[in-house]
Design an enzyme around this catalytic site. Structure first.
Site, PDB file in Angstrom:
ATOM      1  N   TYR A   1      11.140   5.188  17.765  1.00 24.31           N
ATOM      2  CA  TYR A   1      12.048   5.870  16.833  1.00 24.31           C
ATOM      3  C   TYR A   1      11.892   7.379  16.982  1.00 24.31           C
ATOM      4  CZ  TYR A   1      11.125   1.513  14.118  1.00 24.31           C
ATOM      5  OH  TYR A   1      10.916   0.226  13.691  1.00 24.31           O
TER       6      TYR A   1
ATOM      7  N   SER B   1       0.832  -1.211   0.000  1.00 29.35           N
ATOM      8  CA  SER B   1       0.000   0.000   0.000  1.00 29.35           C
ATOM      9  C   SER B   1       0.864   1.258   0.000  1.00 29.35           C
ATOM     10  CB  SER B   1      -0.958   0.011   1.196  1.00 29.35           C
ATOM     11  OG  SER B   1      -0.223  -0.025   2.410  1.00 29.35           O
TER      12      SER B   1
ATOM     13  N   TYR C   1      -2.737   8.947  14.578  1.00 31.13           N
ATOM     14  CA  TYR C   1      -1.545   8.134  14.306  1.00 31.13           C
ATOM     15  C   TYR C   1      -0.798   7.855  15.607  1.00 31.13           C
ATOM     16  CZ  TYR C   1       3.259   6.962  13.302  1.00 31.13           C
ATOM     17  OH  TYR C   1       4.480   6.354  13.333  1.00 31.13           O
TER      18      TYR C   1
ATOM     19  N   LYS D   1      -0.215   4.271  18.025  1.00 31.29           N
ATOM     20  CA  LYS D   1       1.048   3.697  18.530  1.00 31.29           C
ATOM     21  C   LYS D   1       0.971   3.475  20.038  1.00 31.29           C
ATOM     22  CE  LYS D   1       3.344   3.477  14.692  1.00 31.29           C
ATOM     23  NZ  LYS D   1       3.707   2.198  14.103  1.00 31.29           N
TER      24      LYS D   1
ATOM     25  N   SER E   1       7.063   5.011  18.313  1.00 21.12           N
ATOM     26  CA  SER E   1       7.480   6.344  17.870  1.00 21.12           C
ATOM     27  C   SER E   1       7.636   7.261  19.071  1.00 21.12           C
ATOM     28  CB  SER E   1       6.388   6.901  16.948  1.00 21.12           C
ATOM     29  OG  SER E   1       6.563   8.275  16.750  1.00 21.12           O
TER      30      SER E   1
ATOM     31  N   ASN F   1       7.299  15.119   5.707  1.00 17.04           N
ATOM     32  CA  ASN F   1       8.470  15.200   6.584  1.00 17.04           C
ATOM     33  C   ASN F   1       9.562  16.074   5.985  1.00 17.04           C
ATOM     34  OD1 ASN F   1       7.462  11.977   7.085  1.00 17.04           O
ATOM     35  ND2 ASN F   1       7.667  13.329   8.840  1.00 17.04           N
ATOM     36  N   LEU F   2      10.398  16.584   6.875  1.00 21.84           N
ATOM     37  CA  LEU F   2      11.378  17.598   6.476  1.00 21.84           C
ATOM     38  C   LEU F   2      12.396  17.091   5.442  1.00 21.84           C
ATOM     39  CD1 LEU F   2      12.634  20.418   6.901  1.00 21.84           C
ATOM     40  CD2 LEU F   2      14.008  19.405   8.738  1.00 21.84           C
TER      41      LEU F   2
ATOM     42  N   GLY G   1       0.497  21.544  16.113  1.00 17.47           N
ATOM     43  CA  GLY G   1       0.886  20.296  16.775  1.00 17.47           C
ATOM     44  C   GLY G   1       2.388  20.098  16.914  1.00 17.47           C
TER      45      GLY G   1
ATOM     46  N   LYS H   1       1.347   5.895   8.381  1.00 20.21           N
ATOM     47  CA  LYS H   1       2.144   6.811   9.214  1.00 20.21           C
ATOM     48  C   LYS H   1       1.947   8.296   8.906  1.00 20.21           C
ATOM     49  CE  LYS H   1       6.105   6.789   6.122  1.00 20.21           C
ATOM     50  NZ  LYS H   1       7.539   6.844   5.942  1.00 20.21           N
TER      51      LYS H   1
ATOM     52  N   THR I   1       6.512   9.958  19.263  1.00 20.82           N
ATOM     53  CA  THR I   1       5.256  10.686  19.386  1.00 20.82           C
ATOM     54  C   THR I   1       4.434  10.219  20.601  1.00 20.82           C
ATOM     55  OG1 THR I   1       3.360  11.474  18.114  1.00 20.82           O
ATOM     56  CG2 THR I   1       3.927   9.191  17.808  1.00 20.82           C
TER      57      THR I   1
HETATM   58  P1  NAD Z   1       6.571   2.884   5.154  1.00 16.39           P
HETATM   59  O1  NAD Z   1       5.197   3.362   4.819  1.00 16.39           O
HETATM   60  O2  NAD Z   1       7.667   3.162   4.200  1.00 16.39           O
HETATM   61  O3  NAD Z   1       6.538   1.323   5.446  1.00 16.39           O
HETATM   62  C1  NAD Z   1       5.403   0.669   5.966  1.00 16.39           C
HETATM   63  C2  NAD Z   1       5.134  -0.556   5.100  1.00 16.39           C
HETATM   64  O4  NAD Z   1       3.994  -1.245   5.650  1.00 16.39           O
HETATM   65  C3  NAD Z   1       4.801  -0.206   3.653  1.00 16.39           C
HETATM   66  O5  NAD Z   1       5.601  -0.989   2.793  1.00 16.39           O
HETATM   67  C4  NAD Z   1       3.315  -0.550   3.505  1.00 16.39           C
HETATM   68  O6  NAD Z   1       3.001  -1.002   2.213  1.00 16.39           O
HETATM   69  C5  NAD Z   1       3.153  -1.650   4.557  1.00 16.39           C
HETATM   70  N1  NAD Z   1       1.797  -1.767   5.119  1.00 16.39           N
HETATM   71  C6  NAD Z   1       0.993  -0.800   5.619  1.00 16.39           C
HETATM   72  N2  NAD Z   1      -0.159  -1.321   6.058  1.00 16.39           N
HETATM   73  C7  NAD Z   1      -0.095  -2.666   5.831  1.00 16.39           C
HETATM   74  C8  NAD Z   1      -0.989  -3.743   6.073  1.00 16.39           C
HETATM   75  N3  NAD Z   1      -2.192  -3.554   6.611  1.00 16.39           N
HETATM   76  N4  NAD Z   1      -0.589  -4.984   5.737  1.00 16.39           N
HETATM   77  C9  NAD Z   1       0.621  -5.200   5.171  1.00 16.39           C
HETATM   78  N5  NAD Z   1       1.507  -4.215   4.906  1.00 16.39           N
HETATM   79  C10 NAD Z   1       1.149  -2.955   5.238  1.00 16.39           C
HETATM   80  O7  NAD Z   1       6.906   3.488   6.609  1.00 16.39           O
HETATM   81  P2  NAD Z   1       8.293   3.502   7.394  1.00 16.39           P
HETATM   82  O8  NAD Z   1       8.758   4.897   7.472  1.00 16.39           O
HETATM   83  O9  NAD Z   1       9.197   2.442   6.905  1.00 16.39           O
HETATM   84  O10 NAD Z   1       7.758   3.120   8.859  1.00 16.39           O
HETATM   85  C11 NAD Z   1       7.747   1.787   9.319  1.00 16.39           C
HETATM   86  C12 NAD Z   1       7.087   1.766  10.676  1.00 16.39           C
HETATM   87  O11 NAD Z   1       7.790   2.630  11.565  1.00 16.39           O
HETATM   88  C13 NAD Z   1       5.637   2.262  10.682  1.00 16.39           C
HETATM   89  O12 NAD Z   1       4.903   1.468  11.592  1.00 16.39           O
HETATM   90  C14 NAD Z   1       5.762   3.672  11.195  1.00 16.39           C
HETATM   91  O13 NAD Z   1       4.582   4.108  11.847  1.00 16.39           O
HETATM   92  C15 NAD Z   1       6.916   3.550  12.173  1.00 16.39           C
HETATM   93  N6  NAD Z   1       7.624   4.815  12.399  1.00 16.39           N
HETATM   94  C16 NAD Z   1       8.134   5.504  11.332  1.00 16.39           C
HETATM   95  C17 NAD Z   1       8.791   6.714  11.552  1.00 16.39           C
HETATM   96  C18 NAD Z   1       9.331   7.526  10.404  1.00 16.39           C
HETATM   97  O14 NAD Z   1       9.650   8.696  10.619  1.00 16.39           O
HETATM   98  N7  NAD Z   1       9.474   6.980   9.216  1.00 16.39           N
HETATM   99  C19 NAD Z   1       8.955   7.187  12.860  1.00 16.39           C
HETATM  100  C20 NAD Z   1       8.427   6.439  13.918  1.00 16.39           C
HETATM  101  C21 NAD Z   1       7.773   5.240  13.680  1.00 16.39           C
HETATM  102  C1  WQD Z   2      10.612  17.937  11.470  1.00 12.35           C
HETATM  103  C2  WQD Z   2      10.725  19.443  11.636  1.00 12.35           C
HETATM  104  C3  WQD Z   2       8.691  20.659  11.212  1.00 12.35           C
HETATM  105  C4  WQD Z   2       8.403  19.875   6.959  1.00 12.35           C
HETATM  106  C5  WQD Z   2       6.877  13.312  12.328  1.00 12.35           C
HETATM  107  C6  WQD Z   2       5.750  12.599  13.006  1.00 12.35           C
HETATM  108  C7  WQD Z   2       6.292  11.627  14.003  1.00 12.35           C
HETATM  109  C8  WQD Z   2       7.337  10.702  13.377  1.00 12.35           C
HETATM  110  C9  WQD Z   2       8.334  11.425  12.533  1.00 12.35           C
HETATM  111  C10 WQD Z   2       6.339   8.639  12.800  1.00 12.35           C
HETATM  112  C11 WQD Z   2       9.510  20.059  12.344  1.00 12.35           C
HETATM  113  C12 WQD Z   2       9.769  21.036  10.220  1.00 12.35           C
HETATM  114  C13 WQD Z   2       8.836  19.893   8.271  1.00 12.35           C
HETATM  115  C14 WQD Z   2       8.436  21.079   6.205  1.00 12.35           C
HETATM  116  C15 WQD Z   2       9.365  22.205   8.117  1.00 12.35           C
HETATM  117  N1  WQD Z   2       6.739   9.759  12.485  1.00 12.35           N
HETATM  118  N2  WQD Z   2       9.309  21.042   8.837  1.00 12.35           N
HETATM  119  N3  WQD Z   2       8.930  22.201   6.813  1.00 12.35           N
HETATM  120  O1  WQD Z   2       7.169  16.424  13.048  1.00 12.35           O
HETATM  121  O2  WQD Z   2       9.291  15.583  14.178  1.00 12.35           O
HETATM  122  O3  WQD Z   2       7.670  13.967  13.308  1.00 12.35           O
HETATM  123  O4  WQD Z   2       7.694  12.349  11.665  1.00 12.35           O
HETATM  124  O5  WQD Z   2       6.189   8.176  13.906  1.00 12.35           O
HETATM  125  O6  WQD Z   2       5.210  10.937  14.534  1.00 12.35           O
HETATM  126  O7  WQD Z   2       4.926  13.549  13.671  1.00 12.35           O
HETATM  127  O8  WQD Z   2       9.028  15.283  11.705  1.00 12.35           O
HETATM  128  O9  WQD Z   2       9.992  15.626   9.471  1.00 12.35           O
HETATM  129  O10 WQD Z   2       7.557  16.232   9.853  1.00 12.35           O
HETATM  130  O11 WQD Z   2       9.335  17.644  10.883  1.00 12.35           O
HETATM  131  O12 WQD Z   2       9.777  23.269   8.618  1.00 12.35           O
HETATM  132  O13 WQD Z   2       8.021  21.143   5.044  1.00 12.35           O
HETATM  133  O14 WQD Z   2      10.755  20.058  10.346  1.00 12.35           O
HETATM  134  O15 WQD Z   2       7.960  21.798  11.602  1.00 12.35           O
HETATM  135  O16 WQD Z   2       9.998  21.075  13.166  1.00 12.35           O
HETATM  136  P1  WQD Z   2       8.253  15.424  13.119  1.00 12.35           P
HETATM  137  P2  WQD Z   2       8.945  16.156  10.386  1.00 12.35           P
END
Ligand code: NAD
Ligand code: WQD
Length: 337
Positions: free
Chosen positions: A177, A35, A149, A153, A125, A199-200, A293, A85, A127
């Site tokens: 993370y 997805s 979201y 978690k 996360s 994301n940034l 937020g 996510k 978060t």
């Molecule tokens: P991603 O979207 O790249 O990877 C998630 C994968 O899960 C995707 O390949 C998607 O196709 C698959 N997926 C989603 N729903 C599914 C379902 N119902 N069944 C089977 N597959 C499914 O995201 P990511 O950045 O690699 O994140 C991985 C995990 O880490 C997520 O749970 C996310 O919430 C968590 N996380 C990510 C971040 C971040 O900043 N990237 C931060 C904290 C936590």
């Molecule tokens: C980082 C900083 C923005 C985009 C999010 C989720 C969190 C986790 C990681 C999964 C912030 C600033 C961003 C832009 C900007 N994901 N920014 N201009 O907010 O720390 O966390 O991703 O669990 O749950 O909330 O990461 O990369 O979105 O932002 O100025 O176009 O960059 O304001 O200060 P964040 P982020």
């Protein structure tokens, strides 16, 4: 542990972790519904590691698929990345997030119970800490999540902790993370968000490659040294290594929580400046109002993972930028060719 089932293994963090596991000699089976990822990731993983992971296209909410995958793989443990996510989308469609993330994890755990697999690593996360003051420590109480979201978690963590209390054969590692960025040094796998990135880091790299006109920096009036928000950015390769190390903690039954971050923060301004300096690419940017937020400062107390797992995220920010740019410039359209 040798045989690992990885949900969400073709995604951003999952693909880097699968490479790490294959290189460490593990047998890996991926379940992903694609997805938010692409099948071609499997070929890229194979080119890097020289080994092809088993792949099952399926949904974690499908109990029969999950039981078949657990049996087929003979997994000793599951690493569970699958989830949605996008914070903004979760506010608009909360039911989709609770169904996919919370219900999906319940179905996975029921399938694991039925198959006698009771070791799980979960992608949590930072978060979940809500708006506590940084640095965040694992023993802090969980805050009230500001979006569905984040709430999903926190709910999953509670469910997994309760399961460990109820059945002393279970062991769970909840990995919180911070902000993973960067890509594999080969430039073959990386982050490929669909549409305009939230994301940034992907936003910066898409501006640099010319696909977006400019970055908006959300707020320059925070109570931080340069007025922009501070986050704990870690290299996705270090994060992948954290999963391999956390598997060892599963030898001890019970619920284990670890922050995975570097323990230091960088401001948005520092991120933009470092990216421009390291890559030589211009990132046109403007200052915009604060994003709802957002917290001023988020970073980890990462000492528990160092002490108990022997893990730390040491890759310097410059290398995170270099790797991001190698991936983005070599794959301007991500996996879409
Ligand atoms: P991603 O979207 O790249 O990877 C998630 C994968 O899960 C995707 O390949 C998607 O196709 C698959 N997926 C989603 N729903 C599914 C379902 N119902 N069944 C089977 N597959 C499914 O995201 P990511 O950045 O690699 O994140 C991985 C995990 O880490 C997520 O749970 C996310 O919430 C968590 N996380 C990510 C971040 C971040 O900043 N990237 C931060 C904290 C936590
Ligand atoms: C980082 C900083 C923005 C985009 C999010 C989720 C969190 C986790 C990681 C999964 C912030 C600033 C961003 C832009 C900007 N994901 N920014 N201009 O907010 O720390 O966390 O991703 O669990 O749950 O909330 O990461 O990369 O979105 O932002 O100025 O176009 O960059 O304001 O200060 P964040 P982020």
């Amino acid at each position: 542990m040798k045989r690992i089932l990885v949900t969400g293994g073709t995604g951003y963090i999952g693909s880097h972790t699968v490479v790490e596991l294959l290189q460490a000699g593990c047998e890996v089976t991926i379940v992903d519904n694609l997805s938010n990822s692409f099948r071609v990731v499997l070929e890229r993983i194979a080119s890097i590691s020289g080994r092809v992971p088993d792949f099952i296209e399926g949904d974690i909410r499908d109990r029969a698929v999950m039981e078949a995958a657990l049996k087929h793989s003979q997994a000793e443990a599951v690493i569970h990345f699958a989830g949605l996510k996008a914070v903004g989308e979760s506010v608009e469609q909360p039911l989709k997030y609770y169904d996919n993330n919370v219900n999906g994890t319940l179905v996975l755990c029921e399938a694991m119970n039925a198959c006698g697999v009771k070791k799980l690593i979960f992608s949590s996360s930072a978060t979940v800490y809500g708006d506590a003051a940084a640095p965040y420590r694992e023993d802090m109480p969980l805050g009230r999540a500001t979006n569905p979201y984040g709430a999903s978690k926190a709910m999953i963590e509670r469910i997994l902790e309760d399961q460990c209390i109820a059945d002393s054969d279970w062991s769970v590692g909840a990995l919180r993370y911070f902000n993973p960025i960067g890509a594999h040094a080969s430039g073959l796998i990386g982050e490929d968000p669909q549409g305009i990135p939230n994301n940034l880091m992907p936003f910066i790299s898409k501006v640099a490659v010319g696909q977006l006109p400019q970055l908006s920096i959300f707020g320059d009036d925070y109570d931080t040294p340069d007025g922009t928000c501070i986050r704990d950015y870690l290299h996705v390769g270090d994060l992948a290594d954290g999963h391999a190390k956390a598997l060892k903690a599963l030898a001890t039954p019970g619920y284990h929580v670890f922050n995975l971050g570097t323990g230091r923060g960088y401001s948005v301004k520092e991120m933009v400046e470092t990216f421009q300096r390291v890559t030589g690419q211009a990132v046109p940017h403007v200052y915009a109002p604060r994003r709802e937020g957002d917290l001023a400062e988020v970073w980890a107390d990462a000492s528990k993972a160092k002490r108990e797992l022997g893990w730390s995220a040491d890759t310097p920010l410059e290398k995170m930028m270099e790797d991001t740019w190698r991936w983005q410039s070599g794959n301007p359209n991500g996996y879409r060719g």
